[in-house]
Design a protein around this motif. Structure first.
Motif, short mmCIF file in Angstrom:
data_model
loop_
_atom_site.label_atom_id
_atom_site.label_comp_id
_atom_site.label_asym_id
_atom_site.label_seq_id
_atom_site.Cartn_x
_atom_site.Cartn_y
_atom_site.Cartn_z
N GLN A 14 21.29 -36.89 -2.62
CA GLN A 14 21.20 -37.94 -1.60
C GLN A 14 21.05 -37.40 -0.18
N HIS A 15 21.52 -36.19 0.09
CA HIS A 15 21.42 -35.64 1.44
C HIS A 15 20.14 -34.84 1.65
N LYS A 16 19.46 -34.47 0.57
CA LYS A 16 18.26 -33.65 0.67
C LYS A 16 16.97 -34.48 0.60
N TYR A 17 16.96 -35.50 -0.26
CA TYR A 17 15.74 -36.27 -0.49
C TYR A 17 15.95 -37.76 -0.25
N GLY A 18 14.92 -38.40 0.26
CA GLY A 18 14.90 -39.85 0.37
C GLY A 18 13.95 -40.40 -0.68
N LEU A 19 14.17 -41.62 -1.06
CA LEU A 19 13.32 -42.30 -2.04
C LEU A 19 12.87 -43.61 -1.42
N VAL A 20 11.55 -43.75 -1.25
CA VAL A 20 10.99 -44.92 -0.58
C VAL A 20 10.00 -45.60 -1.51
N THR A 21 10.09 -46.92 -1.63
CA THR A 21 9.11 -47.67 -2.41
C THR A 21 8.29 -48.54 -1.47
N THR A 22 7.00 -48.65 -1.79
CA THR A 22 6.07 -49.42 -0.97
C THR A 22 5.19 -50.27 -1.87
N VAL A 23 5.08 -51.54 -1.54
CA VAL A 23 4.15 -52.41 -2.26
C VAL A 23 2.77 -52.16 -1.66
N LEU A 24 1.86 -51.64 -2.47
CA LEU A 24 0.51 -51.35 -2.01
C LEU A 24 -0.40 -52.56 -2.10
N GLU A 25 -0.15 -53.39 -3.12
CA GLU A 25 -0.96 -54.60 -3.30
C GLU A 25 -0.16 -55.59 -4.13
N LYS A 26 -0.18 -56.86 -3.72
CA LYS A 26 0.52 -57.89 -4.49
C LYS A 26 -0.29 -59.18 -4.44
N THR A 27 -0.46 -59.76 -5.62
CA THR A 27 -1.05 -61.09 -5.73
C THR A 27 -0.03 -61.97 -6.42
N SER A 28 -0.40 -63.19 -6.72
CA SER A 28 0.54 -64.07 -7.41
C SER A 28 0.76 -63.66 -8.85
N THR A 29 -0.08 -62.78 -9.37
CA THR A 29 0.04 -62.38 -10.78
C THR A 29 0.10 -60.88 -11.02
N THR A 30 -0.11 -60.05 -10.00
CA THR A 30 -0.09 -58.60 -10.19
C THR A 30 0.59 -57.92 -9.00
N ILE A 31 1.01 -56.68 -9.24
CA ILE A 31 1.60 -55.88 -8.16
C ILE A 31 1.34 -54.40 -8.44
N LEU A 32 1.13 -53.66 -7.37
CA LEU A 32 0.99 -52.21 -7.42
C LEU A 32 2.01 -51.63 -6.46
N VAL A 33 2.90 -50.78 -6.98
CA VAL A 33 3.99 -50.21 -6.19
C VAL A 33 3.89 -48.69 -6.22
N GLN A 34 4.18 -48.07 -5.08
CA GLN A 34 4.26 -46.62 -5.00
C GLN A 34 5.67 -46.23 -4.61
N ALA A 35 6.22 -45.25 -5.31
CA ALA A 35 7.51 -44.67 -4.95
C ALA A 35 7.25 -43.25 -4.48
N SER A 36 7.90 -42.86 -3.40
CA SER A 36 7.73 -41.52 -2.84
C SER A 36 9.09 -40.86 -2.70
N ILE A 37 9.17 -39.60 -3.10
CA ILE A 37 10.37 -38.80 -2.89
C ILE A 37 10.04 -37.87 -1.73
N ILE A 38 10.84 -37.97 -0.68
CA ILE A 38 10.55 -37.27 0.56
C ILE A 38 11.71 -36.36 0.93
N GLU A 39 11.38 -35.11 1.25
CA GLU A 39 12.39 -34.18 1.72
C GLU A 39 12.81 -34.62 3.12
N LYS A 40 14.09 -34.89 3.31
CA LYS A 40 14.56 -35.48 4.56
C LYS A 40 14.35 -34.56 5.76
N GLU A 41 14.60 -33.28 5.60
CA GLU A 41 14.52 -32.36 6.72
C GLU A 41 13.09 -32.20 7.26
#
Length: 94
Positions: A14-41
């Motif tokens: 938890q102190h070294k990496y962050g985890l971020v999710t982003t909705v790249l595209e969303k409609t009423s029937t579909t979704i595309l999500v990206q999760a990124s693991i990022i080194e905090k420093e």
């Protein structure tokens, strides 16, 4: 399962990496999500995972396709980082 890997990841890194999710595209029937693991420093993206879900693809997705896509993206990012990969990137259940 993703929830087990995520819990252990947070407890361990938890102190070294962050985890971020982003909705790249969303409609009423579909979704595309990206999760990124990022080194905090450094801000370096260590791994990403993508997930696409359709609301009508199965019974569970009818009410939870957004949540399922986010969970799948997180699981893929963790796996692509090499974190607790046993046999494959994701199980059939994930």
């Amino acid at each position: 399962m993703v929830h087990d890997r995520l819990k252990h990841f947070r407890e361990t890194y938890q102190h070294k990496y962050g985890l971020v999710t982003t909705v790249l595209e969303k409609t009423s029937t579909t979704i595309l999500v990206q999760a990124s693991i990022i080194e905090k420093e450094s801000g370096f993206t260590v791994a990403t995972g993508l997930a696409f879900e359709e609301a009508a693809s199965n019974f569970i997705n009818k009410g939870s396709y957004v949540e399922n896509a986010e969970t799948s993206a997180v699981g893929r990012a963790l796996a692509l980082m090499g974190y607790e990969v046993k046999k494959s990137i994701a199980s059939r259940d994930e």
